[in-house]
Write an enzyme that holds these catalytic residues in place. Structure first.
Site, PDB file in Angstrom:
ATOM      1  N   GLU A  45      30.214  46.517  11.600  1.00  0.00           N
ATOM      2  CA  GLU A  45      30.343  45.136  12.053  1.00  0.00           C
ATOM      3  C   GLU A  45      28.991  44.609  12.540  1.00  0.00           C
ATOM      4  O   GLU A  45      28.277  45.290  13.277  1.00  0.00           O
ATOM      5  CB  GLU A  45      31.371  45.073  13.185  1.00  0.00           C
ATOM      6  CG  GLU A  45      31.718  43.682  13.657  1.00  0.00           C
ATOM      7  CD  GLU A  45      32.859  43.684  14.672  1.00  0.00           C
ATOM      8  OE1 GLU A  45      33.389  42.596  14.966  1.00  0.00           O
ATOM      9  OE2 GLU A  45      33.220  44.777  15.156  1.00  0.00           O
ATOM     10  N   LYS A 114      35.951  36.737  10.695  1.00  0.00           N
ATOM     11  CA  LYS A 114      36.878  37.571  11.454  1.00  0.00           C
ATOM     12  C   LYS A 114      38.038  36.732  11.960  1.00  0.00           C
ATOM     13  O   LYS A 114      37.854  35.615  12.462  1.00  0.00           O
ATOM     14  CB  LYS A 114      36.140  38.238  12.623  1.00  0.00           C
ATOM     15  CG  LYS A 114      36.926  39.355  13.305  1.00  0.00           C
ATOM     16  CD  LYS A 114      36.035  40.107  14.301  1.00  0.00           C
ATOM     17  CE  LYS A 114      36.758  41.277  14.951  1.00  0.00           C
ATOM     18  NZ  LYS A 114      35.889  42.019  15.890  1.00  0.00           N
ATOM     19  N   CYS A 175      37.198  45.282  12.311  1.00  0.00           N
ATOM     20  CA  CYS A 175      37.397  45.971  13.592  1.00  0.00           C
ATOM     21  C   CYS A 175      38.737  45.664  14.251  1.00  0.00           C
ATOM     22  O   CYS A 175      39.748  46.252  13.918  1.00  0.00           O
ATOM     23  CB  CYS A 175      36.239  45.651  14.542  1.00  0.00           C
ATOM     24  SG  CYS A 175      36.087  46.844  15.915  1.00  0.00           S
ATOM     25  N   SER A 357      20.967  68.133  43.066  1.00  0.00           N
ATOM     26  CA  SER A 357      21.415  68.537  44.399  1.00  0.00           C
ATOM     27  C   SER A 357      22.058  69.915  44.437  1.00  0.00           C
ATOM     28  O   SER A 357      22.274  70.470  45.508  1.00  0.00           O
ATOM     29  CB  SER A 357      22.416  67.512  44.932  1.00  0.00           C
ATOM     30  OG  SER A 357      23.633  67.591  44.191  1.00  0.00           O
TER      31      SER A 357
END
EC number: 6.3.5.1
Length: 699
Positions: A45, A114, A175, A357
């Protein structure tokens, strides 16, 4: 009769607004597709400009440069004799659309806008684009002059149509349309479309891949057909990682699977498939054929071209395969590692610096960097010239070849243990041992002098010296003293990131990595602008539970034995004085809730859309075996108080790899205010009323 077709789909690592690089990757994918005999090539896309352009879509430059790239594609001999399907934004009658531009031999066949736009979670497509709302309708699109000069066309079809080649019929989805309840492939399939294409910009979330695969396979299980999915891959400049997974499916079964995580910028899948398998599959589905006889037809764009091979050529067809899914631990090891690699090479920095840490979060972050080094060495071993060139650029050595992950880690990764008088020897030893096992360049330092200097300034100005609560100070004093330590760690991290390589006689600077997990962010269990403030954070979208499982995975797969003691140690910030030399402060005690509870709160708040009252009602059933209604009410109230008090911290959250759908990332994924009435008076009264009702019911 010709019936075996060869089709290609791609996963491309496109970068927002990198028109030159994007064009190179598109060309490379077309060359690979043609070399493997494909007659149709599908890309991701918005691949020309990159999916993540965001508000750059408003700019006319983005549209102009997209058409300039399209011009290069149309003119090139590389795009001859193959149908090319590329994605770009198009302005039609002053409306911006997210489109597929399908062309063949210097002629544009169709521009397909789209129909269903992604507009939830991380997606804001309705901000920039308008969905095409005219079903089965085609209009004339007047091409820009630079395209007219190449194609000789003044106008081309624009709208909801399908392509009819000499041997088959193709229809496009984009999509989100695959995820929509009324996906176009349903009606297209009933109208005789045999090949469905989907160009996606679908991002990675832990445990999401199976949903995408199931949707693709189910798209053709009921109706028959071939489904081809392309996807963006890599990081295009934001918090998301697009995980590739290009695939080809036929009649409900997977035929070809692309990699989910890979350092290859271009990946092309090609499959040869027999159209007669689609036709015979459909022939016996009587319900499908009855519905097909009544369907409204799509406009068809006739294409004088065949996807199939000549009749006299015997071509073997591809057989179904079993999809191979990664475990969540593998996803954590691979996805963020690829994301970090994209950030490192594209930012042109010389490596990373991590405040280590000795706890689970920073250790998991270090393991992800180590996994990245593994992926780089493996890619180079497999002949990836681009990865080798990037590695050489990063270490500033044109002859360098990364072979050993520990050696590469030493060159590009600096870890730093920042001790104070409140730090234990145990955490120092754990950090040092892990650094030795992964190979990072490790620094031990003591910051007490800096902390005392800052507090001393306050004492000189005010005449007052704050004390920890264990030394008789108030909670305000104690919290302020803890915050000073945390913020000085951030200052030191950036100082060392900028100058460590200089001090070692090496060029470049380092990106600072954060290591706050998604649960701590949700609760706000961090100091604003402390060492959780960094350039990027690979674990900021991951739960403590998943990170613990990932640590176990690294222990078993990377043989990092230092992780054994890290896993067994209780999480602690080490900001309060030690008691008899031992840590007395633990994260879960400070937070007033466990990490397991935090994950549940986050999922109910974000995914289930639960406010305080709804969350209480759900949890009294979920936790009925372990908590009374009164205890549930107390826990929910405490969470919402802490969440709302600390929500302002999310405005400064380090950009993090998005991996959980309950991420509290402010104004990007989680659109909620950061100033609350923290008493929640109305909501909490409703909870009180409800748990009193529960008590009466159980009496």
């Amino acid at each position: 009769m010709s019936r075996v077709v060869a089709v290609a789909t791609c996963a491309l690592n496109q970068w927002a607004l990198d028109f030159e690089g994007n064009l190179e990757r598109i060309f490379k994918s077309i060359d690979i597709a043609k070399s493997k005999g494909a007659r149709y090539r599908l890309g991701p896309e918005l691949e020309i400009c990159g999916y993540g352009c965001s508000d750059h879509y408003y700019e006319s430059d983005t549209l102009l440069h997209s058409f300039q790239v399209l011009e290069k594609l149309l003119q090139s001999p590389a795009t001859q004799d193959i149908i090319c399907d590329v994605g770009m934004p198009v302005l039609h009658r002053n409306v911006r659309y997210n489109c597929r531009v399908i062309f063949l031999n210097k002629k544009i066949l169709l521009i397909r806008p789209k129909i269903s736009l992604a507009n939830a979670g991380n997606y804001r497509e309705l901000r920039w684009f308008t969905p095409w709302s005219k079903a089965r309708h085609v209009e004339e699109y007047f091409l820009p002059r630079i395209i007219q000069e190449v194609t000789g066309q003044e106008t081309v079809p624009f709208g909801d149509a399908v392509l009819a080649t000499k041997d088959t019929c193709l229809g496009a989805e984009i999509c989100e349309e695959l995820w929509a309840p009324n996906s176009p492939h349903i009606e297209m399939g009933l109208d005789g479309v045999e090949i469905f294409t989907n160009s996606s910009g679908s991002h990675h979330v832990l445990r999401k891949a199976h949903a995408r695969v199931d949707l693709v396979n189910s798209a053709t299980a009921k109706n028959g057909g071939i489904y081809i999915l392309a996807n963006q891959k890599g990081c295009d400049g934001d918090r998301l990682y697009y995980d590739g997974c290009a695939m080809i499916s036929m009649n409900g079964e997977t035929i070809a699977q692309g990699s989910q995580f890979s350092l290859d910028d271009v990946e092309v899948l090609v499959a040869t498939l027999d159209l007669e398998d689609v036709r015979s599959y459909r022939a016996e589905i009587s319900s499908r054929n009855l519905a097909a006889s009544k369907v409204s037809p799509y406009p068809r764009v006739k294409v004088d071209f065949a996807l199939s091979c000549p009749d006299d050529v015997a071509v073997p067809t591809c057989m179904p395969i079993q999809w191979r899914h990664h475990s969540p631990e593998e996803e954590i090891s691979l996805g963020p590692a690829c994301w970090l690699w994209d950030y490192l090479r594209r930012s042109k920095q010389a490596g990373f610096l991590l405040p280590l840490s000795g706890g689970i979060d920073s250790s998991a972050t270090a393991c992800i960097v180590y996994s990245m080094c593994h992926q780089v060495c493996l890619a180079v071993k497999n002949g990836n010239a681009d990865v080798l060139a990037d590695a050489r650029m990063i270490v500033n050595d044109e002859t360098y070849i990364p072979k050993d992950p520990r050696e590469f880690c030493k060159r590009i990764f600096t870890t730093c243990y920042m001790a104070s008088e409140n730090s234990s020897q145990d955490t120092c030893n754990r950090a040092k041992l892990l650094a030795e096992q992964i190979g990072s360049y490790h620094i031990n330092l003591n910051m007490d002098a800096a902390v005392k200097a800052v507090v001393g300034i306050f004492s000189v100005v005010t005449g007052r010296t704050p004390q920890f609560s264990v030394c008789g100070g108030s909670s305000r004093e104690s919290l302020a003293l803890q915050n000073v330590q945390a913020r000085i760690r951030m200052v030191l991290a950036y100082l060392f990131a900028q100058l460590t390589l200089w001090a070692r006689g090496m060029p470049g600077g380092l990106l600072v990595l954060g290591s706050a997990n998604v649960d701590e962010s949700l609760r706000g269990y961090m100091t604003k602008y402390d060492c959780s403030s960094a350039d990027i954070n690979p674990i900021g979208g991951m739960s403590k539970t998943d990170l613990k499982n990932f640590i176990q995975y690294c222990l078993e797969n990377f043989q990092l034995t230092a992780l054994r003691s890290i896993m067994s140690a209780p999480p602690t910030a080490e900001l309060e004085p030690l008691v008899d030399g031992q840590v007395a402060q633990t994260d879960e005690a400070d937070m007033g809730m466990t990490y397991a509870e935090l994950s549940i709160y986050g999922k109910l708040r974000k995914i289930a859309k639960a406010g305080p009252y709804s969350m209480f009602c759900k949890l009294i059933n979920m936790w009925k075996e372990i908590c009374t209604p009164r205890e549930v009410a107390s826990k929910v109230k405490h969470f919402f108080r802490m969440y709302s008090v600390n929500r302002h911290k999310m405005t400064t959250l380090t950009p993090s790899y998005h991996a959980e759908n309950y991420s509290p990332d402010d104004n990007r994924f989680d659109l909620r205010p950061f100033l609350y009435n923290t008493s929640w008076s109305w909501q909490f009264r409703c909870i009180d009323k409800q748990f009193r009702t529960c008590l009466k019911g159980s009496a």
